[in-house]
Design an enzyme around this catalytic site. Structure first.
Site, PDB file in Angstrom:
ATOM      1  N   ARG A  58       0.827  -1.214   0.000  1.00 57.14           N
ATOM      2  CA  ARG A  58       0.000   0.000   0.000  1.00 57.14           C
ATOM      3  C   ARG A  58       0.862   1.266   0.000  1.00 57.14           C
ATOM      4  NH1 ARG A  58      -0.459   4.753   2.475  1.00 57.14           N
ATOM      5  NH2 ARG A  58       0.093   3.761   4.433  1.00 57.14           N
ATOM      6  N   ASP A  59       1.505   1.570   1.120  1.00 55.33           N
ATOM      7  CA  ASP A  59       2.283   2.820   1.204  1.00 55.33           C
ATOM      8  C   ASP A  59       3.393   2.787   0.163  1.00 55.33           C
ATOM      9  OD1 ASP A  59       3.419   5.215   2.049  1.00 55.33           O
ATOM     10  OD2 ASP A  59       3.378   4.701   4.169  1.00 55.33           O
ATOM     11  N   HIS A 106       5.662   4.635  12.533  1.00 55.87           N
ATOM     12  CA  HIS A 106       5.593   4.555  11.065  1.00 55.87           C
ATOM     13  C   HIS A 106       6.558   5.610  10.538  1.00 55.87           C
ATOM     14  CE1 HIS A 106       3.039   4.287   7.222  1.00 55.87           C
ATOM     15  NE2 HIS A 106       3.690   5.419   7.037  1.00 55.87           N
ATOM     16  N   HIS A 163       9.091   7.135   7.727  1.00 51.40           N
ATOM     17  CA  HIS A 163       9.679   7.241   6.386  1.00 51.40           C
ATOM     18  C   HIS A 163      11.158   7.596   6.569  1.00 51.40           C
ATOM     19  CE1 HIS A 163       6.111   6.798   3.764  1.00 51.40           C
ATOM     20  NE2 HIS A 163       5.499   7.001   4.927  1.00 51.40           N
ATOM     21  N   CYS A 192       4.515   9.260  -0.018  1.00 46.74           N
ATOM     22  CA  CYS A 192       3.130   9.711  -0.068  1.00 46.74           C
ATOM     23  C   CYS A 192       2.974  10.681  -1.224  1.00 46.74           C
ATOM     24  CB  CYS A 192       2.737  10.379   1.249  1.00 46.74           C
ATOM     25  SG  CYS A 192       1.085  11.093   1.190  1.00 46.74           S
ATOM     26  N   ASN A 199       9.064   4.161   3.400  1.00 46.41           N
ATOM     27  CA  ASN A 199       9.212   3.795   4.819  1.00 46.41           C
ATOM     28  C   ASN A 199      10.553   3.114   5.000  1.00 46.41           C
ATOM     29  OD1 ASN A 199       6.171   3.392   4.066  1.00 46.41           O
ATOM     30  ND2 ASN A 199       6.234   3.780   6.248  1.00 46.41           N
TER      31      ASN A 199
HETATM   32  P1  HMG Z   1     -13.184  14.393  -1.640  1.00 49.65           P
HETATM   33  O1  HMG Z   1     -13.056  14.941  -3.025  1.00 49.65           O
HETATM   34  O2  HMG Z   1     -13.176  15.367  -0.500  1.00 49.65           O
HETATM   35  O3  HMG Z   1     -14.441  13.445  -1.514  1.00 49.65           O
HETATM   36  O4  HMG Z   1     -12.014  13.342  -1.420  1.00 49.65           O
HETATM   37  P2  HMG Z   1     -15.945  13.623  -1.876  1.00 49.65           P
HETATM   38  O5  HMG Z   1     -16.712  12.835  -0.867  1.00 49.65           O
HETATM   39  O6  HMG Z   1     -16.286  15.075  -2.069  1.00 49.65           O
HETATM   40  O7  HMG Z   1     -16.089  12.875  -3.292  1.00 49.65           O
HETATM   41  C1  HMG Z   1     -15.500  13.382  -4.493  1.00 49.65           C
HETATM   42  C2  HMG Z   1     -15.313  12.258  -5.485  1.00 49.65           C
HETATM   43  O8  HMG Z   1     -14.467  11.239  -4.934  1.00 49.65           O
HETATM   44  C3  HMG Z   1     -16.610  11.522  -5.867  1.00 49.65           C
HETATM   45  O9  HMG Z   1     -16.432  11.044  -7.191  1.00 49.65           O
HETATM   46  C4  HMG Z   1     -16.623  10.343  -4.944  1.00 49.65           C
HETATM   47  O10 HMG Z   1     -17.367   9.259  -5.469  1.00 49.65           O
HETATM   48  C5  HMG Z   1     -15.146   9.992  -4.887  1.00 49.65           C
HETATM   49  P3  HMG Z   1     -16.978  11.850  -8.465  1.00 49.65           P
HETATM   50  O11 HMG Z   1     -18.438  12.037  -8.166  1.00 49.65           O
HETATM   51  O12 HMG Z   1     -16.232  13.162  -8.512  1.00 49.65           O
HETATM   52  O13 HMG Z   1     -16.651  10.932  -9.603  1.00 49.65           O
HETATM   53  N1  HMG Z   1     -14.777   9.317  -3.640  1.00 49.65           N
HETATM   54  C6  HMG Z   1     -14.248   8.081  -3.574  1.00 49.65           C
HETATM   55  N2  HMG Z   1     -13.934   7.183  -4.529  1.00 49.65           N
HETATM   56  C7  HMG Z   1     -13.419   6.008  -4.117  1.00 49.65           C
HETATM   57  N3  HMG Z   1     -13.190   5.694  -2.827  1.00 49.65           N
HETATM   58  C8  HMG Z   1     -13.499   6.573  -1.852  1.00 49.65           C
HETATM   59  C9  HMG Z   1     -14.046   7.825  -2.208  1.00 49.65           C
HETATM   60  N4  HMG Z   1     -14.463   8.890  -1.504  1.00 49.65           N
HETATM   61  C10 HMG Z   1     -14.902   9.795  -2.382  1.00 49.65           C
HETATM   62  N5  HMG Z   1     -13.252   6.260  -0.575  1.00 49.65           N
HETATM   63  C11 HMG Z   1     -10.854  11.553  -0.380  1.00 49.65           C
HETATM   64  C12 HMG Z   1     -11.773  12.735  -0.174  1.00 49.65           C
HETATM   65  C13 HMG Z   1     -10.315  11.136   0.970  1.00 49.65           C
HETATM   66  C14 HMG Z   1     -11.629  10.411  -0.997  1.00 49.65           C
HETATM   67  C15 HMG Z   1      -9.716  11.970  -1.317  1.00 49.65           C
HETATM   68  O14 HMG Z   1      -9.123  13.111  -0.788  1.00 49.65           O
HETATM   69  C16 HMG Z   1      -8.664  10.910  -1.490  1.00 49.65           C
HETATM   70  O15 HMG Z   1      -8.900   9.848  -2.062  1.00 49.65           O
HETATM   71  N6  HMG Z   1      -7.418  11.188  -1.054  1.00 49.65           N
HETATM   72  C17 HMG Z   1      -6.293  10.261  -1.201  1.00 49.65           C
HETATM   73  C18 HMG Z   1      -5.610  10.150   0.100  1.00 49.65           C
HETATM   74  C19 HMG Z   1      -4.538   9.097   0.031  1.00 49.65           C
HETATM   75  O16 HMG Z   1      -4.761   7.970  -0.385  1.00 49.65           O
HETATM   76  N7  HMG Z   1      -3.308   9.465   0.471  1.00 49.65           N
HETATM   77  C20 HMG Z   1      -2.245   8.537   0.581  1.00 49.65           C
HETATM   78  C21 HMG Z   1      -2.450   7.583   1.736  1.00 49.65           C
HETATM   79  S1  HMG Z   1      -2.168   8.331   3.335  1.00 49.65           S
HETATM   80  C22 HMG Z   1      -0.484   8.101   3.581  1.00 49.65           C
HETATM   81  O17 HMG Z   1       0.210   7.628   2.732  1.00 49.65           O
HETATM   82  C23 HMG Z   1       0.053   8.442   4.938  1.00 49.65           C
HETATM   83  C24 HMG Z   1       0.332   7.208   5.829  1.00 49.65           C
HETATM   84  O18 HMG Z   1       1.211   6.306   5.195  1.00 49.65           O
HETATM   85  C25 HMG Z   1       0.939   7.664   7.156  1.00 49.65           C
HETATM   86  C26 HMG Z   1       2.111   8.618   6.930  1.00 49.65           C
HETATM   87  O19 HMG Z   1       3.148   8.217   6.393  1.00 49.65           O
HETATM   88  O20 HMG Z   1       1.906   9.792   7.244  1.00 49.65           O
HETATM   89  C27 HMG Z   1      -0.969   6.447   6.139  1.00 49.65           C
HETATM   90 MG    MG Z   2       3.306   6.525   5.141  1.00 43.11          MG
END
Ligand code: HMG
Ligand code: MG
Length: 302
Positions: free
Chosen positions: A15-16, A207, A209, A240, A249
Site C-alpha cells: 500500500r504505502d 511509522h 519514512h 506519499c 518507509n
Molecule cells: P473528496 O473529493 O473530498 O471526496 O475526497 P468527496 O466525498 O467530495 O467525493 C468526491 C469524489 O471522490 C466523488 O467522485 C466520490 O465518489 C469519490 P466523483 O463524483 O467526482 O466521480 N470518492 C471516492 N472514490 C473512491 N473511494 C473513496 C471515495 N471517496 C470519495 N473512498 C478523499 C476525499 C479522501 C476520498 C480523497 O481526498 C482521497 O482519495 N485522497 C487520497 C488520500 C490518500 O490515499 N493518500 C495517501 C495515503 S495516506 C499516507 O500515505 C500516509 C500514511 O502512510 C501515514 C504517513 O506516512 O503519514 C498512512
Molecule cells: Mg506513510
C-alpha cells in the site's frame, strides 16, 4: 531500560510502498508480493487503500488485489478507508483491519484528504463504528507527527490532540507517522509520548519514512520507550503522493536485520523477506532500497 523481546511488523509495502509508483503495477504483481510477504512470516500486511482512484490511481485495483490473495488464517490484511464510501467498498473484500488516516497538521490534512482535522474525525467516526460492529479492527494513522511539508515543525500537543480525538471515536490503535522522514530520535520519542497520553503502549506504533536516513535510529528510540509495533516497507518502497520528495518507509529488511541482531524476535525469515523485496524491485526495474538486503544479496552471490 530493557528492549521488548518480540516485535510486530506491519508490512505496508503493497500500500504505502506502491501507491506512489508512477507506472501502473499489475494487480497480479501486487498479489504475488503479498504472497511472498506472508511466506516470509509477515502476519500483518497493509494491502491497499479504498481511496478515490482520481487521487491515487495506483490503488484503483484495490478489490481485485484483495480478491486475488490466497489468505492465511493467521494473517491480518489491512486496508485504508478514509470515509464511509471507502469503508463500504472495503467491507466487501473482507479486511481484517481498516485504517483511518488523519494528520497532526491542518495543511497536510487538507492536501491529503481534502478536509480539516475536525472534519476528518467526523468522517472517521461512522467508519470506526461500522468496522467495530462488524468485528473489524480499527487503526488510525497520525501523519506529520513530527514535521509537515507545508507547516514545518509539528508540536507534540498536536499529536496528543489527534490521538485523543481518535480515541474518542473508538480507534483502537494509533500509528505515529513521520510522513516526510524529518524526525530525529528525541523528537520522535516526544511524539510517541504524546500519543501514549491517550493510548496504552500496545496501542501505539511507529511509522517512519526514511527520507533523511533517520528511520532506523527512530525505530531504536521507539524501542527504548517500549514501543513494539512498527510499520515497515519491504525494499523500502514508497512515499506519499501528497508529501513531495518524501521517500519510502524504513525497509522491512533493515529493521528485521537490526531486531534479529539485538535478539528481538519478529517471526520473519529474513532470507525470504529479501526474496520478496528482490521480486518487487525487479518488477519495478530497480535495486531494493535496503542496505541490509543489498549487502546480503551481494554476499549470496559471492
Ligand atoms: P473528496 O473529493 O473530498 O471526496 O475526497 P468527496 O466525498 O467530495 O467525493 C468526491 C469524489 O471522490 C466523488 O467522485 C466520490 O465518489 C469519490 P466523483 O463524483 O467526482 O466521480 N470518492 C471516492 N472514490 C473512491 N473511494 C473513496 C471515495 N471517496 C470519495 N473512498 C478523499 C476525499 C479522501 C476520498 C480523497 O481526498 C482521497 O482519495 N485522497 C487520497 C488520500 C490518500 O490515499 N493518500 C495517501 C495515503 S495516506 C499516507 O500515505 C500516509 C500514511 O502512510 C501515514 C504517513 O506516512 O503519514 C498512512
Ligand atoms: Mg506513510
Amino acid at each position: 531500560m530493557t528492549y521488548p523481546t518480540s516485535v510486530k511488523l506491519v508490512d505496508v509495502g503493497p500500500r504505502d510502498g506502491l501507491q506512489n509508483e508512477k507506472q501502473p503495477v499489475p494487480a497480479a504483481v501486487k498479489v504475488e508480493l503479498v504472497h511472498r510477504l506472508q511466506a516470509a512470516g509477515l502476519k500483518n500486511i497493509e494491502v491497499t487503500s479504498f481511496v478515490s482512484p482520481k487521487w491515487v490511481p495506483q490503488m484503483a485495483d484495490n478489490a481485485e488485489v484483495m480478491a486475488g490473495i490466497s489468505r492465511h488464517g493467521d494473517v491480518c490484511y489491512s486496508v485504508l478507508t478514509p470515509n464511509m464510501q471507502g469503508f463500504e467498498a472495503a467491507l466487501k473484500t473482507r479486511p481484517g483491519e481498516i485504517v483511518v488516516f488523519g494528520a497532526a497538521s491542518e495543511a497536510f490534512s487538507q492536501k491529503n484528504i481534502n478536509c480539516s482535522i475536525e472534519e476528518s474525525i467526523e468522517r472517521f467516526r461512522p467508519v470506526a463504528g461500522a468496522a467495530l460492529a462488524q468485528g473489524i479492527s480499527v487503526r488510525g494513522a497520525i501523519s506529520c507527527a513530527v514535521g509537515c511539508p507545508y507547516e514545518g515543525d509539528v508540536a507534540p500537543d498536536r499529536v496528543a490532540m489527534v490521538a485523543r480525538l481518535m480515541k474518542d471515536i473508538g480507534v483502537q490503535h494509533v500509528g505515529v507517522a513521520d510522513t516526510i522522514g524529518v524526525g530525529t530520535p528525541v523528537k520522535v520519542q516526544r511524539a510517541l509520548e504524546a500519543a501514549l497520553k491517550h493510548y496504552e503502549i500496545s496501542g501505539v506504533s511507529g511509522h517512519f519514512h526514511d527520507t533523511y536516513g533517520q528511520a532506523l535510529a527512530n525505530t531504536l528510540a521507539s524501542l527504548e520507550l517500549g514501543i513494539w509495533q512498527f510499520d515497515t516497507s519491504v525494499a523500502g518502497l514508497g512515499g506519499c503522493p501528497y508529501a513531495k520528495g518524501a521517500t519510502g518507509n524504513v525497509a522491512s529488511e533493515d529493521v528485521v536485520y537490526m531486531l534479529h541482531g539485538m535478539g528481538i524476535e519478529t517471526g520473519i525469515d529474513l532470507d525470504l523477506l529479501i526474496d520478496a523485496g528482490k521480486f518487487i524491485s525487479d518488477a519495478l526495474g530497480r535495486k531494493p532500497h535496503s542496505r541490509a538486503a543489498n549487502a546480503l544479496i551481494t554476499k549470496r552471490a559471492a
